[in-house]
Design an enzyme around this catalytic site. Sequence first.
Site, PDB file in Angstrom:
ATOM      1  N   CYS A 107      17.780 100.391  37.127  1.00 18.41           N
ATOM      2  CA  CYS A 107      18.472 101.320  36.241  1.00 18.41           C
ATOM      3  C   CYS A 107      17.648 102.595  36.071  1.00 18.41           C
ATOM      4  CB  CYS A 107      18.735 100.666  34.885  1.00 18.41           C
ATOM      5  SG  CYS A 107      19.772 101.664  33.782  1.00 18.41           S
ATOM      6  N   CYS A 108      16.349 102.439  35.831  1.00 20.09           N
ATOM      7  CA  CYS A 108      15.475 103.598  35.677  1.00 20.09           C
ATOM      8  C   CYS A 108      15.390 104.397  36.980  1.00 20.09           C
ATOM      9  CB  CYS A 108      14.071 103.161  35.258  1.00 20.09           C
ATOM     10  SG  CYS A 108      13.919 102.681  33.512  1.00 20.09           S
ATOM     11  N   CYS A 189      15.921 105.949  26.426  1.00 17.87           N
ATOM     12  CA  CYS A 189      17.342 105.628  26.378  1.00 17.87           C
ATOM     13  C   CYS A 189      17.629 104.740  25.169  1.00 17.87           C
ATOM     14  CB  CYS A 189      17.765 104.921  27.659  1.00 17.87           C
ATOM     15  SG  CYS A 189      17.748 105.988  29.128  1.00 17.87           S
ATOM     16  N   CYS A 192      17.362 100.909  25.590  1.00 18.07           N
ATOM     17  CA  CYS A 192      16.068 100.248  25.827  1.00 18.07           C
ATOM     18  C   CYS A 192      14.971 100.725  24.881  1.00 18.07           C
ATOM     19  CB  CYS A 192      15.628 100.473  27.275  1.00 18.07           C
ATOM     20  SG  CYS A 192      16.779  99.816  28.501  1.00 18.07           S
ATOM     21  N   CYS A 215       8.871 104.060  33.087  1.00 16.17           N
ATOM     22  CA  CYS A 215      10.175 104.077  33.748  1.00 16.17           C
ATOM     23  C   CYS A 215      10.033 104.232  35.255  1.00 16.17           C
ATOM     24  CB  CYS A 215      11.036 105.205  33.200  1.00 16.17           C
ATOM     25  SG  CYS A 215      10.381 106.856  33.527  1.00 16.17           S
TER      26      CYS A 215
END
EC number: 1.8.4.10
Length: 229
Positions: A107-108, A189, A192, A215
């Site tokens: 995702c990162c 984010c 998270c 990240c």
Amino acid sequence: MLDTVDPAAGQAVLADAITSRFAGKIALVSSFGTESAILLHMVAQIDKATPVIFLETGKLFPETLAYRDALIARLGLTGVRNIRPSPAQLTTWDPEGTLWERDTELCCAIRKTNPLDEALEGFTAWITGRKRVQGGGRANLQLVEPGADGRITVNPLAFWNDDELDAYFVTHNLPRHPLQAQGYTSIGCATCTLRPLPGQDKRSGRWAGQKKTECGIHTARLAATAWEI
């Protein structure tokens, strides 16, 4: 390797990097987080048109976006670039927007690392707000470091402590991130980021409960000290 540096030295390195050493080839990467206003203010005093790369991941707190807009207006920044993830990568890997629940690394990569790599194309150097006091892999930061990709990283606040950071906000009457009043000390984010528990370090609320502290945008890029003041 430098171990102690006067806070003013970081500002001198920053000014030299923007106006001389990497003139026209350097960008500030800013999250517009809890301490971002310091570097943004410093950069604005040097050149308001300096490119500022902001990674709009699509998962940020609304308060962060509002803070970004307020700081841009307050400081007169004209070079802010809002960088978003590739629509094709989102469609392929995160069509429902829930990848963060299953694979935070991927995702990162999709929402931050890959977009940043593209945004930094053409730049010789970039500026970060990382500091030694944040601990972990940042404990031995230097003011200037070369990356494995050949791009120089400038860390003007590397040697600043919490008191010096707070004093800069007060001296220059800079606004705080609105979520700071709610107990958030390091903000990424919304999916998270948690408030740290009492006694925990500032970044403990990032990817809480996981063996993850970065990240990815600051890893696999750094080697050793490049040039010193």
